[in-house]
Design an enzyme around this catalytic site. Structure first.
Site, PDB file in Angstrom:
ATOM      1  N   GLY A   1       0.812  -1.226  -0.042  1.00  0.00           N
ATOM      2  CA  GLY A   1       0.048   0.073  -0.102  1.00  0.00           C
ATOM      3  C   GLY A   1       0.850   1.239  -0.006  1.00  0.00           C
ATOM      4  N   GLY A   2       0.230   2.363  -0.005  1.00  0.00           N
ATOM      5  CA  GLY A   2       0.855   3.675  -0.039  1.00  0.00           C
ATOM      6  C   GLY A   2       1.825   4.033   1.029  1.00  0.00           C
TER       7      GLY A   2
ATOM      8  N   ASN B   1       1.082  -2.469   9.831  1.00  0.00           N
ATOM      9  CA  ASN B   1       0.469  -1.299   9.223  1.00  0.00           C
ATOM     10  C   ASN B   1      -0.869  -1.468   8.110  1.00  0.00           C
ATOM     11  OD1 ASN B   1       0.940   1.275   7.156  1.00  0.00           O
ATOM     12  ND2 ASN B   1       1.085  -0.771   5.773  1.00  0.00           N
TER      13      ASN B   1
ATOM     14  N   ILE C   1      -7.895  -1.065   6.740  1.00  0.00           N
ATOM     15  CA  ILE C   1      -8.930  -0.530   5.723  1.00  0.00           C
ATOM     16  C   ILE C   1      -9.842   0.352   6.475  1.00  0.00           C
ATOM     17  CG2 ILE C   1      -8.925  -2.975   4.430  1.00  0.00           C
ATOM     18  CD1 ILE C   1     -11.447  -3.617   5.982  1.00  0.00           C
TER      19      ILE C   1
ATOM     20  N   GLN D   1     -14.177  10.483  14.282  1.00  0.00           N
ATOM     21  CA  GLN D   1     -14.405  10.915  12.941  1.00  0.00           C
ATOM     22  C   GLN D   1     -15.932  10.335  12.452  1.00  0.00           C
ATOM     23  OE1 GLN D   1     -13.063  13.299  11.106  1.00  0.00           O
ATOM     24  NE2 GLN D   1     -14.441  12.949   9.325  1.00  0.00           N
TER      25      GLN D   1
ATOM     26  N   GLY E   1     -18.788   9.005  10.372  1.00  0.00           N
ATOM     27  CA  GLY E   1     -18.919   7.922   9.614  1.00  0.00           C
ATOM     28  C   GLY E   1     -17.737   7.076   9.760  1.00  0.00           C
TER      29      GLY E   1
ATOM     30  N   TYR F   1     -13.930   2.348  12.355  1.00  0.00           N
ATOM     31  CA  TYR F   1     -12.298   2.525  12.174  1.00  0.00           C
ATOM     32  C   TYR F   1     -11.685   3.173  13.391  1.00  0.00           C
ATOM     33  CZ  TYR F   1      -8.032   4.474   9.466  1.00  0.00           C
ATOM     34  OH  TYR F   1      -7.016   4.702   9.058  1.00  0.00           O
TER      35      TYR F   1
HETATM   36  P1  NDP Z   1      -3.326   1.341   1.691  1.00  0.00           P
HETATM   37  O1  NDP Z   1      -4.866   1.054   1.251  1.00  0.00           O
HETATM   38  O2  NDP Z   1      -2.674   2.011   0.407  1.00  0.00           O
HETATM   39  O3  NDP Z   1      -2.632   0.124   2.165  1.00  0.00           O
HETATM   40  C1  NDP Z   1      -3.129  -0.819   3.001  1.00  0.00           C
HETATM   41  C2  NDP Z   1      -2.680  -2.116   2.850  1.00  0.00           C
HETATM   42  O4  NDP Z   1      -3.297  -2.900   3.701  1.00  0.00           O
HETATM   43  C3  NDP Z   1      -2.902  -2.528   1.528  1.00  0.00           C
HETATM   44  O5  NDP Z   1      -1.767  -3.021   0.888  1.00  0.00           O
HETATM   45  C4  NDP Z   1      -3.909  -3.611   1.837  1.00  0.00           C
HETATM   46  O6  NDP Z   1      -3.898  -4.822   0.780  1.00  0.00           O
HETATM   47  C5  NDP Z   1      -3.529  -4.267   3.203  1.00  0.00           C
HETATM   48  N1  NDP Z   1      -4.333  -4.822   3.819  1.00  0.00           N
HETATM   49  C6  NDP Z   1      -5.805  -4.740   3.676  1.00  0.00           C
HETATM   50  N2  NDP Z   1      -6.356  -5.660   4.391  1.00  0.00           N
HETATM   51  C7  NDP Z   1      -5.508  -6.733   4.543  1.00  0.00           C
HETATM   52  C8  NDP Z   1      -5.607  -8.103   5.056  1.00  0.00           C
HETATM   53  N3  NDP Z   1      -6.789  -8.575   5.355  1.00  0.00           N
HETATM   54  N4  NDP Z   1      -4.406  -8.856   5.043  1.00  0.00           N
HETATM   55  C9  NDP Z   1      -3.168  -8.251   4.593  1.00  0.00           C
HETATM   56  N5  NDP Z   1      -3.082  -7.156   4.129  1.00  0.00           N
HETATM   57  C10 NDP Z   1      -4.147  -6.304   4.155  1.00  0.00           C
HETATM   58  O7  NDP Z   1      -3.793   2.407   2.887  1.00  0.00           O
HETATM   59  P2  NDP Z   1      -2.473   3.412   3.457  1.00  0.00           P
HETATM   60  O8  NDP Z   1      -1.262   3.012   3.081  1.00  0.00           O
HETATM   61  O9  NDP Z   1      -2.808   4.754   3.237  1.00  0.00           O
HETATM   62  O10 NDP Z   1      -2.396   3.156   4.972  1.00  0.00           O
HETATM   63  C11 NDP Z   1      -1.713   2.146   5.704  1.00  0.00           C
HETATM   64  C12 NDP Z   1      -2.072   2.446   7.205  1.00  0.00           C
HETATM   65  O11 NDP Z   1      -1.994   3.798   7.471  1.00  0.00           O
HETATM   66  C13 NDP Z   1      -3.588   1.672   7.468  1.00  0.00           C
HETATM   67  O12 NDP Z   1      -3.314   1.092   8.599  1.00  0.00           O
HETATM   68  C14 NDP Z   1      -4.197   2.935   7.632  1.00  0.00           C
HETATM   69  O13 NDP Z   1      -5.265   2.891   8.390  1.00  0.00           O
HETATM   70  C15 NDP Z   1      -3.295   3.993   8.215  1.00  0.00           C
HETATM   71  N6  NDP Z   1      -3.618   5.592   7.969  1.00  0.00           N
HETATM   72  C16 NDP Z   1      -3.696   5.984   6.732  1.00  0.00           C
HETATM   73  C17 NDP Z   1      -4.082   7.298   6.565  1.00  0.00           C
HETATM   74  C18 NDP Z   1      -4.004   8.016   5.086  1.00  0.00           C
HETATM   75  O14 NDP Z   1      -4.441   9.301   5.126  1.00  0.00           O
HETATM   76  N7  NDP Z   1      -3.544   7.367   4.306  1.00  0.00           N
HETATM   77  C19 NDP Z   1      -4.141   8.269   7.643  1.00  0.00           C
HETATM   78  C20 NDP Z   1      -4.052   7.516   8.973  1.00  0.00           C
HETATM   79  C21 NDP Z   1      -3.817   6.203   9.106  1.00  0.00           C
HETATM   80  P3  NDP Z   1      -4.885  -4.758  -0.572  1.00  0.00           P
HETATM   81  O15 NDP Z   1      -4.197  -3.783  -1.385  1.00  0.00           O
HETATM   82  O16 NDP Z   1      -4.797  -6.016  -0.931  1.00  0.00           O
HETATM   83  O17 NDP Z   1      -6.141  -4.153  -0.058  1.00  0.00           O
END
Ligand code: NDP
Length: 248
Positions: A14-15, A90, A93, A149, A151, A155
């Site tokens: 992910g990001g 990390n 969802i 937050q 909605g 989370y």
């Molecule tokens: P992304 O959606 O880009 O990344 C999340 C990752 O988690 C993805 O690679 C996803 O895989 C993976 N994932 C989801 N479900 C599962 C699962 N059941 N098993 C294994 N992997 C899983 O989000 P971000 O990079 O933005 O977020 C990363 C973390 O930071 C998260 O915990 C998020 O809550 C937190 N966060 C993000 C913020 C933001 O503004 N971006 C702000 C505050 C916190 P897949 O792609 O296959 O779904």
């Protein structure tokens, strides 16, 4: 290569996960980058696109919601690589909905992925870390777990739960040389947030004193610090990285 420390990052492709992996590789770790089962092709493509050196970064299929497979997979990981030195929980969802319309599925999916995952992934690596006498556990929460937050009752509950979990585990692991900390990012410029319409992004930025989103690299730098020897005296702490949007 044999003496490289091992870091395991969930939700790696992910990001924010991508930048955490990039930073930890730069810091000299061998990184186990986990992705969801069934996403092997996407993960391989990611490895190529991001130009990761496959000696320093290995892919690992792991559904963080599945406690049995997490236990089995991580046991195997420790047989293959030895103890995990740094664990970054990390994966996360969102399934947003006003609470009056929130289904149990939306509640459950978010609690399972963001909170129950902490049990599933941390439990198998915790005792070996403590027995080794060193280790770092870093959990990625959210500003919304602190301030709530609209909605996001599901989370926010999960992300707040991560903080209580981390403080408790910090107490249980302190004498074993294992630290447990939380990073609570504010809005971060990942693809998930960047897809928002400009006017929504503008209204979000207007609520942030620094008037911009965090970069994923800024979150990764904090992971790097908390993983380092320099942070040895920090445990049970939550590091807010939110541009001043929420101070407490
Ligand atoms: P992304 O959606 O880009 O990344 C999340 C990752 O988690 C993805 O690679 C996803 O895989 C993976 N994932 C989801 N479900 C599962 C699962 N059941 N098993 C294994 N992997 C899983 O989000 P971000 O990079 O933005 O977020 C990363 C973390 O930071 C998260 O915990 C998020 O809550 C937190 N966060 C993000 C913020 C933001 O503004 N971006 C702000 C505050 C916190 P897949 O792609 O296959 O779904």
């Amino acid at each position: 290569m044999e003496n490289m420390k091992i870091a395991l990052v969930t939700g790696a492709i992910g990001g924010i996960g991508t930048e955490i992996c990039r930073q930890l590789v730069k810091d000299g770790y061998k990184v186990l980058a986990t992705h969801r089962p069934g996403k092997e092709d996407v993960a391989k493509q990611w490895l190529e696109d991001e130009s990761f050196d496959s000696i320093k970064l290995n892919l690992l299929s792991l559904d963080v919601t599945d406690s049995i497979s997490c236990g089995e997979t991580l046991k195997q990981v420790m047989q293959d690589y030895g103890t995990i030195d740094v664990l970054v929980n990390n994966a996360g969802i969102t399934r947003d909905s006003a609470f009056k319309r929130m289904t149990f599925d939306k509640w459950n999916d978010v609690i399972n992925t963001n909170l129950n995952s902490l049990f599933n992934v941390t439990q198998p690596v915790f005792n070996p870390m403590c027995e080794k006498g060193s280790g770092r556990i870093i959990n990625i929460s959210s500003i919304n777990g602190l301030k709530g937050q609209f909605g996001q009752a599901n989370y926010a509950a999960a992300k707040a739960g991560m903080i209580g979990f981390s403080k408790s585990l910090a107490l249980e692991s302190a004498r074993s040389g294992v630290t447990v900390n939380v990073i609570a990012p504010g809005y971060t410029a990942t693809p998930m947030v960047n897809v928002l319409k400009d006017e929504i992004l503008d209204s979000i930025k207007a609520q942030i004193p620094l008037r911009r989103l965090a970069t994923p690299q800024e979150i990764a730098k904090a992971v790097s610090y908390l993983a380092s020897d320099d942070a040895a005296y920090i445990t049970g702490e939550t590091l807010n990285i939110n541009g001043g949007q929420y101070m407490h």
